[in-house]
Write an enzyme that holds these catalytic residues in place. Structure first.
Site, PDB file in Angstrom:
ATOM      1  N   ASN A  50       3.337  -9.746  -0.623  1.00  0.00           N
ATOM      2  CA  ASN A  50       3.264 -10.010  -2.064  1.00  0.00           C
ATOM      3  C   ASN A  50       3.883 -11.362  -2.402  1.00  0.00           C
ATOM      4  O   ASN A  50       3.372 -12.093  -3.252  1.00  0.00           O
ATOM      5  CB  ASN A  50       3.934  -8.886  -2.858  1.00  0.00           C
ATOM      6  CG  ASN A  50       3.005  -7.710  -3.052  1.00  0.00           C
ATOM      7  OD1 ASN A  50       2.060  -7.782  -3.838  1.00  0.00           O
ATOM      8  ND2 ASN A  50       3.238  -6.646  -2.309  1.00  0.00           N
ATOM      9  N   HIS A  59       4.728  -1.883  -7.914  1.00  0.00           N
ATOM     10  CA  HIS A  59       4.827  -0.544  -7.299  1.00  0.00           C
ATOM     11  C   HIS A  59       3.437  -0.122  -6.833  1.00  0.00           C
ATOM     12  O   HIS A  59       2.460  -0.258  -7.585  1.00  0.00           O
ATOM     13  CB  HIS A  59       5.396   0.458  -8.307  1.00  0.00           C
ATOM     14  CG  HIS A  59       5.582   1.808  -7.692  1.00  0.00           C
ATOM     15  ND1 HIS A  59       6.630   2.098  -6.829  1.00  0.00           N
ATOM     16  CD2 HIS A  59       4.824   2.933  -7.751  1.00  0.00           C
ATOM     17  CE1 HIS A  59       6.512   3.337  -6.406  1.00  0.00           C
ATOM     18  NE2 HIS A  59       5.422   3.866  -6.946  1.00  0.00           N
TER      19      HIS A  59
HETATM   20  C1  GAR Z   1       4.381  -3.281  -1.256  1.00  0.00           C
HETATM   21  O1  GAR Z   1       3.328  -2.370  -1.051  1.00  0.00           O
HETATM   22  C2  GAR Z   1       5.097  -2.955  -2.556  1.00  0.00           C
HETATM   23  O2  GAR Z   1       4.239  -2.504  -3.557  1.00  0.00           O
HETATM   24  C3  GAR Z   1       6.025  -1.864  -2.107  1.00  0.00           C
HETATM   25  O3  GAR Z   1       6.499  -2.302  -0.854  1.00  0.00           O
HETATM   26  C4  GAR Z   1       5.486  -3.088  -0.213  1.00  0.00           C
HETATM   27  C5  GAR Z   1       6.086  -4.413   0.234  1.00  0.00           C
HETATM   28  O4  GAR Z   1       5.172  -5.159   0.988  1.00  0.00           O
HETATM   29  N1  GAR Z   1       7.083  -1.658  -3.053  1.00  0.00           N
HETATM   30  C6  GAR Z   1       7.594  -0.458  -3.337  1.00  0.00           C
HETATM   31  O5  GAR Z   1       7.251   0.569  -2.782  1.00  0.00           O
HETATM   32  C7  GAR Z   1       8.667  -0.462  -4.427  1.00  0.00           C
HETATM   33  N2  GAR Z   1       8.945   0.854  -4.887  1.00  0.00           N
HETATM   34  P1  GAR Z   1       5.330  -6.724   1.198  1.00  0.00           P
HETATM   35  O6  GAR Z   1       6.748  -6.971   1.683  1.00  0.00           O
HETATM   36  O7  GAR Z   1       4.304  -7.053   2.246  1.00  0.00           O
HETATM   37  O8  GAR Z   1       5.060  -7.403  -0.126  1.00  0.00           O
END
Ligand code: GAR
Length: 211
Positions: free
Chosen positions: A14, A110
């Site tokens: 992200n 989220h």
């Molecule tokens: C993402 O899917 C985000 O939406 C989730 O963690 C992942 C991080 O991925 N966040 C949550 O679950 C927050 N409650 P990334 O490090 O590749 O962006």
């Protein structure tokens, strides 16, 4: 120019989507001035450094108490003087002092359509495991402001994604990222940077609509 600080814990896809959107002009009037991770091995820190963005690591594990960590954490964030704090896969609870100081200036991505599959215990792959377990046919992602609760703040943007027959949690996670998260998180930042997001009575209005 909106001064954006991104908080991460893991892979940072992200964060990458935000960096790419700033560099390609999908996000305007914003600059990422720092990335903070609670995990020194987070690949997200490498992504930041590849793009010349300063990365800082601060972990609760290095402090005797949560109160001590929270104080130092708030200080670290304050030093960067953010206009907007973006939680991009950040898995540490935000201290109440921080949500109070930065009211409607912290946003979170989220990986579900809130109010489904959110709150304490729902993060990362667990969200997708729970959705598949329940047998829902539509999932998605939500960008919301962060208040003192867990996933309870005003909703800014949501995007739905279809579950496909035989999906594994990892396959579903990737589709939700590709089709929803990596799109709505940069879009929300652009809307905020261009002063198009208003919060009133716990609800968000997008000036000019979200399309
Ligand atoms: C993402 O899917 C985000 O939406 C989730 O963690 C992942 C991080 O991925 N966040 C949550 O679950 C927050 N409650 P990334 O490090 O590749 O962006």
């Amino acid at each position: 120019m909106l001064n954006v600080v991104v908080l991460v814990s893991g892979g940072g896809t992200n964060l990458q989507a935000i960096i790419d959107a700033v560099e390609s002009g999908i996000i305007t009037n914003a600059k990422i001035t720092g990335v903070i991770s609670n995990n020194k091995n987070a690949y997200a820190l490498e992504r930041a450094s590849k793009h010349g963005i300063p990365g800082i690591c601060i972990s609760p594990k290095d402090y005797a108490s949560r109160a001590e960590f929270n104080e130092k954490f708030l200080e670290t964030v304050n030093e960067l003087q953010p206009d907007l704090i973006v939680l991009a896969g950040f898995l540490v609870v935000i201290p109440p002092e921080m949500t109070a100081k930065y009211q409607n200036r912290i946003i979170n991505i989220h990986p579900s359509l809130i109010p489904s599959f959110c709150g304490t215990g729902y993060y990362g792959l667990k969200v997708h495991e729970a959705a598949l377990e329940r047998g829902v046919k539509v999932v998605g992602a939500t960008v919301h402001f962060v208040d003192e609760g867990t996933d309870t703040g005003p909703i800014i943007l949501q995007k739905a994604v279809e579950v496909e027959q035989g999906d594994t949690p990892k396959e579903l996670q990737l589709r939700v990222m590709e089709q929803a998260e990596w799109k709505i998180l940069p879009k929300a930042i652009d809307l905020i940077a261009n002063d198009k997001v208003k919060v009133e009575d716990g609800r968000v209005t997008i000036i000019g609509g979200s399309e």
